[in-house]
Write a protein that holds these residues in place. Structure first.
Motif, PDB file in Angstrom:
ATOM      1  N   THR A  65       0.843  -1.207   0.000  1.00  0.00           N
ATOM      2  CA  THR A  65       0.000   0.000   0.000  1.00  0.00           C
ATOM      3  C   THR A  65       0.869   1.244   0.000  1.00  0.00           C
ATOM      4  OG1 THR A  65      -1.722  -1.166   1.190  1.00  0.00           O
ATOM      5  CG2 THR A  65      -1.791   1.248   1.254  1.00  0.00           C
ATOM      6  N   LEU A  66       1.939   1.193   0.798  1.00  0.00           N
ATOM      7  CA  LEU A  66       2.850   2.339   0.825  1.00  0.00           C
ATOM      8  C   LEU A  66       3.408   2.608  -0.583  1.00  0.00           C
ATOM      9  CD1 LEU A  66       4.625   4.484   2.174  1.00  0.00           C
ATOM     10  CD2 LEU A  66       6.223   2.680   2.784  1.00  0.00           C
ATOM     11  N   ALA A  67       3.824   1.538  -1.240  1.00  0.00           N
ATOM     12  CA  ALA A  67       4.381   1.720  -2.590  1.00  0.00           C
ATOM     13  C   ALA A  67       3.325   2.217  -3.551  1.00  0.00           C
ATOM     14  CB  ALA A  67       4.961   0.390  -3.075  1.00  0.00           C
ATOM     15  N   LEU A  68       2.136   1.624  -3.484  1.00  0.00           N
ATOM     16  CA  LEU A  68       1.071   2.062  -4.389  1.00  0.00           C
ATOM     17  C   LEU A  68       0.675   3.522  -4.138  1.00  0.00           C
ATOM     18  CD1 LEU A  68      -1.217  -1.127  -4.467  1.00  0.00           C
ATOM     19  CD2 LEU A  68       0.094  -0.169  -6.359  1.00  0.00           C
ATOM     20  N   GLN A  69       0.629   3.882  -2.850  1.00  0.00           N
ATOM     21  CA  GLN A  69       0.253   5.264  -2.550  1.00  0.00           C
ATOM     22  C   GLN A  69       1.335   6.231  -3.034  1.00  0.00           C
ATOM     23  OE1 GLN A  69      -2.850   5.163  -2.282  1.00  0.00           O
ATOM     24  NE2 GLN A  69      -3.193   6.261  -0.327  1.00  0.00           N
ATOM     25  N   THR A  70       2.589   5.787  -2.919  1.00  0.00           N
ATOM     26  CA  THR A  70       3.659   6.651  -3.429  1.00  0.00           C
ATOM     27  C   THR A  70       3.506   6.844  -4.931  1.00  0.00           C
ATOM     28  OG1 THR A  70       5.136   5.811  -1.720  1.00  0.00           O
ATOM     29  CG2 THR A  70       6.153   6.929  -3.599  1.00  0.00           C
ATOM     30  N   VAL A  71       3.253   5.736  -5.618  1.00  0.00           N
ATOM     31  CA  VAL A  71       3.046   5.835  -7.065  1.00  0.00           C
ATOM     32  C   VAL A  71       1.820   6.692  -7.366  1.00  0.00           C
ATOM     33  CG1 VAL A  71       2.479   4.514  -9.134  1.00  0.00           C
ATOM     34  CG2 VAL A  71       4.204   3.657  -7.553  1.00  0.00           C
TER      35      VAL A  71
END
Lengths: 230, 249
Positions: free
Chosen positions: B7-13
């Motif tokens: 989720t952290l990675a997706l939110q960053t993207v």
């Protein structure tokens, strides 16, 4: 009552779980993208009322960047404006029934803080060069190098915790009050939460400005020269 | 609390994607339109300044043209005044000359008229005097007037120099002509003959002739001498004196 600290997975794409937070963010991005595209097509030299409001927002952002960072706002306005709009819209998405604000989940706040962290490094290196940027860790003396490194991470961590704590606590309190009292009782708290959400968006954006400004402050002359050239 | 790294990675993207979208479709277009408007405003200001400069230059040119026109007008008016003054002076001089000429012509005409009138008056007076004399004479007996004229003629003959009387008598080869206005009686003829013989101191032949133009009186005519004592001679003499007086005037 479900804990706001828990993220529900809606579905998975291969090994990647798609949580409610990510889905809500996608919806938000889609809405903002649609609005931006429609707005960009309607821009005219003689502005409409909506365009005048949007231009006033961009102008206020530029003024804020100039006042805070003492640099030309053009390179920083898109990033800082996006951060403000994202946090503001995410915080106010709690008005939609059944939607948890994405910023109430620490992954979103961490993502925002991570982007600010990377932006500080990016703009710092661009303004000072790699050596110049690294030298800032030795200011005012070499003794401060460990503390400056720790500060770099702690201030990012503080960004995460501040936004997450404020938004999550608001959602938590409203949830508790809603579970204990009637339907209309949480409304004042929700209004207060909207105010808190707007203030937190402003605080997060201004702190990002301060951090980026601190990284580029000694390289202002280089930015000014670039501005003059442009 | 645990962190979902996906989720952290997706939110960053997600945030980066939103950053790109807003930067591409919102911030840059808005900043561009603001900059474009600013450029348009600057262009309008510069155009307005240029237009204002042009207007200022045009106004200055117009003021200069007005000044030139005013100067030309003043110059033309001054020239017109001078021309009018010259023409007026010339016309006055011409008028003066014309008046003088007319005056002289009028004076000459008046003089001529006056002379003509005077001559006419003299002629009229002569005719009138002849007429008056004739009428007055008509009231007298012919003998009375004749005797008076005969005495006068004899005095004039006597008044001649002796040499002239001798010449007069010497011309007796040709008879002395005695001219009267009316026929003389035999008695008057004898009286004339006696008186003249006495006045001349000689007895030349006398030949009597009548000329009514004498009006009254007697006239003696020889080859070289004429002695007049009649009204026609008197009137002619008076007329000649009047003419002389008039010429002197």
């Amino acid at each position: 009552m479900e804990s706001p600290l828990v993220t529900n997975v809606l579905f998975s794409i291969g090994p990647v779980p798609i949580t409610e937070t990510v889905a809500a963010t996608w919806c938000m991005i889609a809405a903002l993208a649609l609005a931006a595209i429609l707005t960009s097509r309607a821009l005219k030299l003689a502005p409409s009322r909506t365009q005048a409001v949007l231009e006033a927002f961009v102008g206020a952002l530029d003024d804020q960047i100039r006042d805070t960072m003492r640099v030309a706002p053009a390179p920083y306005a898109p990033l800082l404006g996006t951060i403000f709009i994202f946090i503001f819209v995410a915080n106010w998405s709690s008005l939609i029934p059944g939607v948890d604000p994405p910023t109430a989940h620490i992954e979103t706040d961490a993502a925002l803080a991570l982007i600010v962290f990377l932006a500080v490094i990016h703009f710092g290196v661009r303004a000072r060069g790699i050596g110049g940027y690294l030298k800032t860790f030795a200011e005012p003396s070499f003794v401060m190098i460990p503390l400056n490194i720790i500060e770099t991470f702690t201030r990012i961590f503080s960004l995460i915790v501040r936004l997450f704590g404020n938004v999550m606590s608001g959602v938590f309190i409203i949830g508790i009050v809603l579970s204990l009292a009637g339907l209309l009782v949480p409304i004042p708290l929700m209004a207060l939460e909207l105010l808190t959400g707007a203030v937190q968006a402003y605080i997060f954006t201004v702190l990002a400005m301060v951090f980026i400004g601190g990284a580029v402050s000694d390289g202002r002359s280089a930015d000014r020269q670039k501005e003059k050239k442009s | 609390m645990h962190i979902d790294w996906w989720t952290l990675a997706l939110q960053t993207v997600n945030v980066l994607v939103l950053l790109w979208i807003l930067s591409r479709f919102f911030f840059r277009p808005v900043m561009d339109i603001v900059a474009k408007r600013q450029a348009e405003a600057n262009k309008l200001l510069s155009d307005a300044a240029a237009t204002r400069d042009q207007a200022t230059a045009a106004r200055a040119a117009a003021e200069k043209a007005i000044a030139d026109v005013t100067a030309d007008r003043d110059r033309a008016i001054a020239e017109a005044h001078r021309a009018a003054e010259t023409e007026k002076t010339e016309m006055l001089a011409q008028s003066s000359r014309e008046v003088a000429r007319l005056h002289s012509e009028a004076s000459a005409a008046i003089a001529r008229d006056r002379a003509t009138s005077a001559k006419a008056v003299v002629a009229h007076a002569r005719e009138l005097s002849v007429d008056i004399a004739r009428r007055l004479l008509g009231r007298l007996p012919p003998t009375v007037s004749f005797v008076a004229f005969l005495d006068g003629l004899c005095r004039e003959v006597k008044a001649l120099s002796a040499e002239s009387r001798a010449d007069l008598a010497a011309d007796a080869g040709d008879a002395i002509e005695i001219v009267t206005a009316a026929p003389l009686s035999a008695e008057d003829t004898d009286r004339v003959r006696d008186a003249l013989h006495q006045a001349l101191g000689a007895q030349p032949a006398l030949e009597f002739r009548v000329e009514p133009a004498l009006i009254a009186g007697i006239e003696l005519r020889s080859r070289g001498t004429i002695v007049r004592n009649n009204w026609r001679a008197d009137l002619e003499r008076i007329g000649e004196e009047l003419d002389r007086d008039e010429r002197r005037a």
